[in-house]
Write an enzyme that holds these catalytic residues in place. Structure first.
Site, PDB file in Angstrom:
ATOM      1  N   HIS A  18       6.635  -2.672   9.231  1.00  0.00           N
ATOM      2  CA  HIS A  18       5.346  -3.365   9.362  1.00  0.00           C
ATOM      3  C   HIS A  18       4.398  -2.596  10.264  1.00  0.00           C
ATOM      4  CE1 HIS A  18       5.399  -5.092  13.483  1.00  0.00           C
ATOM      5  NE2 HIS A  18       6.696  -5.265  13.323  1.00  0.00           N
ATOM      6  N   CYS A  19       3.121  -2.829  10.048  1.00  0.00           N
ATOM      7  CA  CYS A  19       2.073  -2.367  10.952  1.00  0.00           C
ATOM      8  C   CYS A  19       1.376  -3.628  11.445  1.00  0.00           C
ATOM      9  CB  CYS A  19       1.146  -1.378  10.250  1.00  0.00           C
ATOM     10  SG  CYS A  19       0.538  -1.910   8.625  1.00  0.00           S
TER      11      CYS A  19
END
Length: 203
Positions: A111-112
């Site tokens: 994830h970012c």
């Protein structure tokens, strides 16, 4: 979006996935930055690792959750600014990809901040390693980025040299899990130094 629990837990309990959550393939997931409301859902994934693609420090409450679940955090600080545009780092993506395909880190969540651009680029490079055609790689990127799709990201995916990446993976063993040659597992031997190139956070 939520998932109802029906396995003996409270019938009115709802599991809430992080934004933009999806399964990339078995034991590999993607999303935006999880919030505390998502922690019960993440517990059901039995995660071993998280690949975090932002330069900002991981939120303290998330660190505490990872510690409680014995989840390792690999951080690759990729800038996500659009103005002025910041070029995606080929070296950083390649190091993140090595962590991603190491089955010792599975199940893993990528994830970012929003699960669109940086996450989309890493998943896109994985797809190129899996021999997806470029049009399919870009279509998947656009599906998650939506109207926020970035031309620079798509140019990066087109230019990413997967042949060079393959040459650096000679020590990997391919493990087929019986669900078709398009879905494969990769395991490192003698590649411990790859983890040192990420910020491996001891929670």
């Amino acid at each position: 979006m939520g998932l109802m629990l029906e396995n003996g837990l409270a019938q009115d309990a709802v599991l809430v996935p992080p934004s933009n959550f999806s399964m990339v393939e078995e034991n590999i997931f993607r999303s935006g930055l999880p919030t505390p409301a998502n922690f019960p859902f993440l517990e059901t994934l039995n995660l071993r690792s998280i690949i975090y693609l932002c330069p900002e420090p991981y939120p303290e409450e998330n660190c505490k959750f990872l510690q409680s679940q014995n989840i390792r955090l690999f951080q690759f600080g990729i800038e996500g600014k659009q103005e002025p545009p910041v070029a995606m780092s080929t070296d950083t993506i390649s190091e993140a990809l090595k962590v991603l395909i190491d089955v010792r880190n599975h199940p893993v969540l990528i994830h970012c901040k929003r699960g669109k651009h940086r996450t989309g680029c890493l998943v896109g490079c994985l797809r190129k390693l899996q021999n997806w055609c470029l049009s399919s790689v870009v279509e998947e990127y656009q599906r998650y980025a939506g109207s926020k799709s970035r031309l620079n990201d798509m140019k990066f995916l087109e230019a990413y040299d997967i042949l060079s990446m393959r040459q650096s993976l000679y020590s990997i063993i391919y493990r087929y899990q019986g669900y078709g040659s398009n879905k494969r597992r990769l395991l490192y031997r003698g590649e411990e130094n790859v983890h040192n190139k990420a910020r491996l956070t001891s929670i």
